[in-house]
Motif scaffolding. Structure first.
Motif, PDB file in Angstrom:
ATOM      1  N   SER A   1      -5.824  -4.018  -1.803  1.00 32.12           N
ATOM      2  CA  SER A   1      -4.775  -2.936  -1.757  1.00 32.12           C
ATOM      3  C   SER A   1      -5.084  -1.474  -2.235  1.00 32.12           C
ATOM      4  CB  SER A   1      -3.649  -3.534  -2.877  1.00 32.12           C
ATOM      5  OG  SER A   1      -3.792  -3.668  -3.964  1.00 32.12           O
ATOM      6  N   ASN A   2      -6.231  -1.424  -2.855  1.00 32.96           N
ATOM      7  CA  ASN A   2      -6.800  -0.027  -3.099  1.00 32.96           C
ATOM      8  C   ASN A   2      -7.790   0.434  -1.991  1.00 32.96           C
ATOM      9  OD1 ASN A   2      -5.690   0.276  -5.399  1.00 32.96           O
ATOM     10  ND2 ASN A   2      -7.142  -0.982  -6.778  1.00 32.96           N
ATOM     11  N   SER A   3      -8.055  -0.439  -0.886  1.00 33.59           N
ATOM     12  CA  SER A   3      -8.885  -0.198   0.113  1.00 33.59           C
ATOM     13  C   SER A   3      -8.150   0.913   1.190  1.00 33.59           C
ATOM     14  CB  SER A   3      -9.384  -1.448   0.918  1.00 33.59           C
ATOM     15  OG  SER A   3      -9.960  -0.959   2.077  1.00 33.59           O
ATOM     16  N   LYS A   4      -8.697   1.984   1.435  1.00 35.26           N
ATOM     17  CA  LYS A   4      -7.784   3.007   2.351  1.00 35.26           C
ATOM     18  C   LYS A   4      -7.828   2.481   3.629  1.00 35.26           C
ATOM     19  CE  LYS A   4      -9.129   7.218  -0.024  1.00 35.26           C
ATOM     20  NZ  LYS A   4      -9.257   6.513  -1.303  1.00 35.26           N
ATOM     21  N   GLU A   5      -8.596   1.338   4.089  1.00 32.58           N
ATOM     22  CA  GLU A   5      -8.408   1.126   5.559  1.00 32.58           C
ATOM     23  C   GLU A   5      -7.300   0.096   5.867  1.00 32.58           C
ATOM     24  OE1 GLU A   5     -13.024   0.983   4.708  1.00 32.58           O
ATOM     25  OE2 GLU A   5     -11.372   0.334   3.624  1.00 32.58           O
ATOM     26  N   VAL A   6      -7.036  -0.430   4.668  1.00 28.50           N
ATOM     27  CA  VAL A   6      -6.103  -1.729   4.824  1.00 28.50           C
ATOM     28  C   VAL A   6      -4.655  -1.072   4.903  1.00 28.50           C
ATOM     29  CG1 VAL A   6      -5.021  -3.544   3.889  1.00 28.50           C
ATOM     30  CG2 VAL A   6      -7.433  -3.047   3.732  1.00 28.50           C
ATOM     31  N   LYS A   7      -3.893  -1.352   6.059  1.00 28.21           N
ATOM     32  CA  LYS A   7      -2.353  -0.775   6.064  1.00 28.21           C
ATOM     33  C   LYS A   7      -1.575  -1.957   5.993  1.00 28.21           C
ATOM     34  CE  LYS A   7      -4.100   3.197   7.556  1.00 28.21           C
ATOM     35  NZ  LYS A   7      -5.056   3.526   6.944  1.00 28.21           N
ATOM     36  N   ARG A   8      -1.817  -3.016   6.142  1.00 34.33           N
ATOM     37  CA  ARG A   8      -0.974  -4.440   6.205  1.00 34.33           C
ATOM     38  C   ARG A   8      -1.517  -5.435   5.258  1.00 34.33           C
ATOM     39  NH1 ARG A   8       0.002  -4.715  11.150  1.00 34.33           N
ATOM     40  NH2 ARG A   8       2.088  -3.681  10.904  1.00 34.33           N
ATOM     41  N   ILE A   9      -0.762  -5.937   4.240  1.00 38.33           N
ATOM     42  CA  ILE A   9      -1.422  -7.120   3.384  1.00 38.33           C
ATOM     43  C   ILE A   9      -0.364  -8.061   3.565  1.00 38.33           C
ATOM     44  CG2 ILE A   9      -2.330  -7.699   1.206  1.00 38.33           C
ATOM     45  CD1 ILE A   9      -2.568  -4.726   0.456  1.00 38.33           C
ATOM     46  N   MET A  10      -0.592  -9.368   3.636  1.00 34.75           N
ATOM     47  CA  MET A  10       0.022 -10.529   3.578  1.00 34.75           C
ATOM     48  C   MET A  10      -0.518 -11.439   2.247  1.00 34.75           C
ATOM     49  SD  MET A  10       0.130 -10.691   7.522  1.00 34.75           S
ATOM     50  CE  MET A  10      -1.265  -9.278   7.269  1.00 34.75           C
ATOM     51  N   VAL A  11       0.255 -11.570   1.403  1.00 33.68           N
ATOM     52  CA  VAL A  11      -0.100 -12.179  -0.019  1.00 33.68           C
ATOM     53  C   VAL A  11       0.541 -13.528  -0.257  1.00 33.68           C
ATOM     54  CG1 VAL A  11      -0.476 -11.829  -2.482  1.00 33.68           C
ATOM     55  CG2 VAL A  11      -0.155  -9.756  -0.729  1.00 33.68           C
ATOM     56  N   ILE A  12      -0.447 -14.656  -0.059  1.00 30.70           N
ATOM     57  CA  ILE A  12      -0.081 -15.840  -0.381  1.00 30.70           C
ATOM     58  C   ILE A  12      -0.571 -16.617  -1.624  1.00 30.70           C
ATOM     59  CG2 ILE A  12       0.247 -18.377   0.511  1.00 30.70           C
ATOM     60  CD1 ILE A  12      -0.600 -15.911   3.053  1.00 30.70           C
ATOM     61  N   PRO A  13       0.232 -16.297  -2.859  1.00 31.64           N
ATOM     62  CA  PRO A  13      -0.161 -16.517  -4.190  1.00 31.64           C
ATOM     63  C   PRO A  13       0.311 -17.944  -4.568  1.00 31.64           C
ATOM     64  CG  PRO A  13       1.617 -15.211  -4.483  1.00 31.64           C
ATOM     65  CD  PRO A  13       1.338 -15.240  -2.906  1.00 31.64           C
ATOM     66  N   ASP A  14       0.077 -18.360  -5.780  1.00 29.24           N
ATOM     67  CA  ASP A  14       0.841 -19.567  -6.223  1.00 29.24           C
ATOM     68  C   ASP A  14       1.880 -18.853  -7.093  1.00 29.24           C
ATOM     69  OD1 ASP A  14       1.673 -21.757  -7.681  1.00 29.24           O
ATOM     70  OD2 ASP A  14      -0.218 -22.690  -8.221  1.00 29.24           O
ATOM     71  N   ALA A  15       2.934 -18.386  -6.450  1.00 30.46           N
ATOM     72  CA  ALA A  15       3.916 -17.857  -7.049  1.00 30.46           C
ATOM     73  C   ALA A  15       4.461 -18.277  -8.131  1.00 30.46           C
ATOM     74  CB  ALA A  15       5.029 -17.573  -5.977  1.00 30.46           C
ATOM     75  N   GLU A  16       4.619 -19.793  -8.346  1.00 28.25           N
ATOM     76  CA  GLU A  16       5.044 -20.351  -9.779  1.00 28.25           C
ATOM     77  C   GLU A  16       4.331 -19.924 -10.935  1.00 28.25           C
ATOM     78  OE1 GLU A  16       5.651 -24.465  -9.145  1.00 28.25           O
ATOM     79  OE2 GLU A  16       6.775 -24.101  -7.113  1.00 28.25           O
ATOM     80  N   LYS A  17       2.905 -19.498 -10.761  1.00 30.47           N
ATOM     81  CA  LYS A  17       2.002 -19.298 -11.745  1.00 30.47           C
ATOM     82  C   LYS A  17       1.633 -17.975 -11.865  1.00 30.47           C
ATOM     83  CE  LYS A  17      -0.225 -23.927 -11.558  1.00 30.47           C
ATOM     84  NZ  LYS A  17      -1.501 -24.368 -11.035  1.00 30.47           N
ATOM     85  N   ILE A  18       1.635 -16.986 -10.815  1.00 33.32           N
ATOM     86  CA  ILE A  18       1.022 -15.839 -11.011  1.00 33.32           C
ATOM     87  C   ILE A  18       1.834 -14.717 -10.393  1.00 33.32           C
ATOM     88  CG2 ILE A  18      -1.230 -16.673 -11.482  1.00 33.32           C
ATOM     89  CD1 ILE A  18      -1.862 -15.362  -8.604  1.00 33.32           C
TER      90      ILE A  18
END
Length: 197
Positions: free
Chosen positions: A129-146
């Motif tokens: 998310s801090n990388s300037k090149e990245v414009k779109r991030i799709m995040v699949i975490p273990d949402a129940e835990k983190i």
């Protein structure tokens, strides 16, 4: 911090996956839906699932580049409920192209004597998310835990970036879009809406 991530040149689109979590959700869906619809369900099609996540994250047809980072436990050699699923032999360093562009896959094992899966996921999310090149991030975490840590990390993300977090149910708060993880997995498992309607 993991040197592999620090030295990476990032694409405009990145999909960050807790692969062990996604594999376990695919297993649960398979067991439940086999019982419900009365037929055997094949392993999830990795390319189809990645495409569905990309579409849910806002990628449309074109010559895009997307990196897929699969974080997994060091002792896990493969995603049991996906095909292809072998980290070293079939996924890491591999790529495929289709109407959404090129997808480059990398498998990143958790060095559990150095860090935890949750910490590696959050550190990776920060780097991406801090990388300037990245414009779109799709995040699949273990949402129940983190989920709270993911939400906190994304609070500091540049507003220009399009961020989508995938979870099995809607989660509270956050300055990002949300999608239900189960929909993309059902597509990849070949479960049709008319079978469960």
């Amino acid at each position: 911090m993991n040197n592999h991530l620090d030295s990476s040149k990032w694409s405009e689109n990145v999909i960050l996956v807790d692969a062990d979590y996604v594999d376990s959700v695919a297993f649960d869906l398979t067991v439940n839906f086999e019982r419900m619809i009365g037929r055997r369900i094949p392993k999830a099609d990795m390319a189809r699932w990645v495409d569905c996540v990309a579409l849910d994250g806002g990628i449309r047809e074109g010559s895009h580049e997307t990196q897929v980072v699969l974080i997994h436990g060091k002792r896990r050699t493969q995603m049991e409920n996906f095909t292809p699923g072998d980290y070293a032999g079939e996924l890491d360093g591999k790529a495929f192209s289709d109407t959404l562009g090129e997808f480059q896959l990398s498998a990143l094992p958790v060095e559990d004597d150095v860090t935890t899966a949750a910490d590696l996921f959050i550190e990776s999310l920060e780097v991406i998310s801090n990388s300037k090149e990245v414009k779109r991030i799709m995040v699949i975490p273990d949402a129940e835990k983190i989920y709270d840590r993911v939400r906190e990390t994304l609070r500091r993300v540049d507003e220009e970036k399009r961020v989508t977090v995938f979870a099995m149910q809607p989660m509270t708060g956050g300055n990002f879009r949300q999608e239900i993880l189960g929909y993309s997995l059902m597509q990849a498992l070949g479960i049709r809406a008319d079978e469960i309607g």
